[in-house]
Design a protein around this motif. Structure first.
Motif, PDB file in Angstrom:
ATOM      1  N   THR A   1     -28.095 -98.971  32.567  1.00 18.40           N
ATOM      2  CA  THR A   1     -29.026 -98.743  33.676  1.00 18.40           C
ATOM      3  C   THR A   1     -30.412 -98.457  33.117  1.00 18.40           C
ATOM      4  N   PRO A   2     -31.230 -99.503  32.930  1.00 16.64           N
ATOM      5  CA  PRO A   2     -32.550 -99.340  32.307  1.00 16.64           C
ATOM      6  C   PRO A   2     -33.468 -98.343  33.023  1.00 16.64           C
ATOM      7  N   GLU A   3     -33.262 -98.103  34.311  1.00 13.99           N
ATOM      8  CA  GLU A   3     -34.124 -97.150  35.015  1.00 13.99           C
ATOM      9  C   GLU A   3     -33.842 -95.699  34.629  1.00 13.99           C
ATOM     10  N   VAL A   4     -32.723 -95.441  33.971  1.00  8.40           N
ATOM     11  CA  VAL A   4     -32.368 -94.105  33.481  1.00  8.40           C
ATOM     12  C   VAL A   4     -32.259 -94.186  31.964  1.00  8.40           C
ATOM     13  N   GLU A   5     -33.076 -93.397  31.261  1.00  7.41           N
ATOM     14  CA  GLU A   5     -33.047 -93.416  29.802  1.00  7.41           C
ATOM     15  C   GLU A   5     -31.784 -92.732  29.302  1.00  7.41           C
ATOM     16  N   MET A   6     -30.947 -93.475  28.566  1.00 12.01           N
ATOM     17  CA  MET A   6     -29.697 -92.951  28.016  1.00 12.01           C
ATOM     18  C   MET A   6     -29.520 -93.445  26.590  1.00 12.01           C
ATOM     19  N   ASP A   7     -28.952 -92.596  25.749  1.00 11.97           N
ATOM     20  CA  ASP A   7     -28.561 -92.949  24.391  1.00 11.97           C
ATOM     21  C   ASP A   7     -27.080 -92.637  24.303  1.00 11.97           C
ATOM     22  N   MET A   8     -26.247 -93.660  24.093  1.00 17.96           N
ATOM     23  CA  MET A   8     -24.793 -93.482  24.140  1.00 17.96           C
ATOM     24  C   MET A   8     -24.133 -94.099  22.915  1.00 17.96           C
ATOM     25  N   TRP A   9     -23.197 -93.357  22.323  1.00 19.57           N
ATOM     26  CA  TRP A   9     -22.457 -93.813  21.150  1.00 19.57           C
ATOM     27  C   TRP A   9     -20.966 -93.612  21.386  1.00 19.57           C
ATOM     28  N   PHE A  10     -20.192 -94.716  21.345  1.00 20.82           N
ATOM     29  CA  PHE A  10     -18.747 -94.697  21.585  1.00 20.82           C
ATOM     30  C   PHE A  10     -17.953 -94.255  20.363  1.00 20.82           C
ATOM     31  N   PHE A  11     -16.880 -93.513  20.614  1.00 17.80           N
ATOM     32  CA  PHE A  11     -15.863 -93.282  19.595  1.00 17.80           C
ATOM     33  C   PHE A  11     -15.070 -94.586  19.476  1.00 17.80           C
ATOM     34  N   PRO A  12     -14.391 -94.839  18.347  1.00 20.15           N
ATOM     35  CA  PRO A  12     -13.643 -96.089  18.186  1.00 20.15           C
ATOM     36  C   PRO A  12     -12.639 -96.295  19.319  1.00 20.15           C
ATOM     37  N   MET A  13     -12.607 -97.527  19.824  1.00 17.43           N
ATOM     38  CA  MET A  13     -11.650 -97.859  20.876  1.00 17.43           C
ATOM     39  C   MET A  13     -11.490 -99.361  20.963  1.00 17.43           C
ATOM     40  N   ASP A  14     -10.470 -99.783  21.670  1.00 17.35           N
ATOM     41  CA  ASP A  14     -10.200-101.186  21.942  1.00 17.35           C
ATOM     42  C   ASP A  14     -11.167-101.644  23.029  1.00 17.35           C
ATOM     43  N   LYS A  15     -12.009-102.607  22.721  1.00 20.94           N
ATOM     44  CA  LYS A  15     -13.025-103.042  23.689  1.00 20.94           C
ATOM     45  C   LYS A  15     -12.411-103.742  24.901  1.00 20.94           C
ATOM     46  N   GLU A  16     -11.200-104.273  24.759  1.00 21.41           N
ATOM     47  CA  GLU A  16     -10.529-104.938  25.882  1.00 21.41           C
ATOM     48  C   GLU A  16     -10.028-103.926  26.916  1.00 21.41           C
ATOM     49  N   THR A  17      -9.429-102.835  26.427  1.00 24.53           N
ATOM     50  CA  THR A  17      -8.806-101.869  27.346  1.00 24.53           C
ATOM     51  C   THR A  17      -9.654-100.631  27.577  1.00 24.53           C
ATOM     52  N   GLY A  18     -10.635-100.376  26.697  1.00 26.18           N
ATOM     53  CA  GLY A  18     -11.420 -99.146  26.810  1.00 26.18           C
ATOM     54  C   GLY A  18     -10.661 -97.936  26.309  1.00 26.18           C
ATOM     55  N   MET A  19      -9.543 -98.142  25.627  1.00 27.47           N
ATOM     56  CA  MET A  19      -8.701 -97.047  25.149  1.00 27.47           C
ATOM     57  C   MET A  19      -8.708 -97.033  23.621  1.00 27.47           C
ATOM     58  N   ASN A  20      -8.428 -95.841  23.058  1.00 25.56           N
ATOM     59  CA  ASN A  20      -8.203 -95.792  21.619  1.00 25.56           C
ATOM     60  C   ASN A  20      -6.709 -95.651  21.406  1.00 25.56           C
ATOM     61  N   SER A  21      -6.267 -95.537  20.172  1.00 26.31           N
ATOM     62  CA  SER A  21      -4.825 -95.490  19.918  1.00 26.31           C
ATOM     63  C   SER A  21      -4.178 -94.227  20.460  1.00 26.31           C
ATOM     64  N   TYR A  22      -4.984 -93.186  20.774  1.00 30.49           N
ATOM     65  CA  TYR A  22      -4.429 -91.953  21.312  1.00 30.49           C
ATOM     66  C   TYR A  22      -4.488 -91.901  22.831  1.00 30.49           C
ATOM     67  N   GLY A  23      -5.365 -92.654  23.466  1.00 27.33           N
ATOM     68  CA  GLY A  23      -5.493 -92.581  24.920  1.00 27.33           C
ATOM     69  C   GLY A  23      -6.889 -92.905  25.381  1.00 27.33           C
ATOM     70  N   ALA A  24      -7.575 -91.953  25.974  1.00 29.30           N
ATOM     71  CA  ALA A  24      -8.869 -92.184  26.616  1.00 29.30           C
ATOM     72  C   ALA A  24      -9.972 -92.490  25.618  1.00 29.30           C
ATOM     73  N   GLY A  25     -10.888 -93.361  26.022  1.00 34.69           N
ATOM     74  CA  GLY A  25     -12.083 -93.631  25.254  1.00 34.69           C
ATOM     75  C   GLY A  25     -13.160 -92.625  25.619  1.00 34.69           C
ATOM     76  N   GLY A  26     -14.162 -92.479  24.781  1.00 33.77           N
ATOM     77  CA  GLY A  26     -15.217 -91.536  25.080  1.00 33.77           C
ATOM     78  C   GLY A  26     -16.441 -91.771  24.239  1.00 33.77           C
ATOM     79  N   MET A  27     -17.516 -91.014  24.539  1.00 35.22           N
ATOM     80  CA  MET A  27     -18.775 -91.212  23.845  1.00 35.22           C
ATOM     81  C   MET A  27     -19.630 -89.967  23.851  1.00 35.22           C
ATOM     82  N   LEU A  28     -20.610 -89.950  22.936  1.00 27.87           N
ATOM     83  CA  LEU A  28     -21.678 -88.967  22.951  1.00 27.87           C
ATOM     84  C   LEU A  28     -22.761 -89.529  23.865  1.00 27.87           C
ATOM     85  N   VAL A  29     -23.367 -88.672  24.710  1.00 23.52           N
ATOM     86  CA  VAL A  29     -24.392 -89.135  25.651  1.00 23.52           C
ATOM     87  C   VAL A  29     -25.582 -88.188  25.622  1.00 23.52           C
ATOM     88  N   LYS A  30     -26.778 -88.763  25.512  1.00 21.62           N
ATOM     89  CA  LYS A  30     -28.009 -88.007  25.674  1.00 21.62           C
ATOM     90  C   LYS A  30     -28.700 -88.579  26.901  1.00 21.62           C
TER      91      LYS A  30
END
Length: 131
Positions: free
Chosen positions: A38-67
């Protein structure tokens, strides 16, 4: 319910460079930057490793750091636990990477062990392992 209902988490930060370095060192992993959806809202986001197809990692939920403006780090009502081989190792890495240990590795009976730490942004995070 067929699976874990948790599908995503966000850890809010003020200093992305510092927070990213902390999590990469503590978890011995690399985070990947996500383009701002969303270019109208300034965000810096970094994902933890995950499967890009499912959005999941080997343990379960995907997640990220967000500023992002309006969202601040610190103690709150939600605690994210990271699965690991030995939670004492991650707690020690947290302290060595600029965070602090809030609770040393503690036995939780048949459910294994847990430890708590504060990250460089003041967020309380948890670690869980079976050994």
């Amino acid at each position: 319910m067929k699976s874990n209902p948790v599908v995503h988490f966000e850890i809010y930060v003020q200093d992305m460079t510092r927070a990213k370095a902390f999590y990469e060192a503590m978890l011995d992993t690399r985070l990947e930057q996500m383009p701002n959806p969303t270019p109208e809202v300034e965000m810096d986001m970094w994902f933890f490793p995950m499967d890009k197809e499912t959005g999941m990692n080997s343990y379960g939920a995907g997640g990220m750091l967000v500023k992002m403006e309006g969202f601040t780090p610190g103690g709150g009502g939600t605690l994210v636990y990271f699965g690991c081989d030995d939670c004492g190792v991650q707690a020690a890495r947290a302290a060595a990477s600029g965070g602090s240990v809030a609770q040393e590795k503690t036995a939780i009976g048949e459910h294994g062990f847990c430890a708590l730490a504060k990250d460089t942004e003041g967020n309380l995070i948890g670690f869980h392992s079976m050994q």
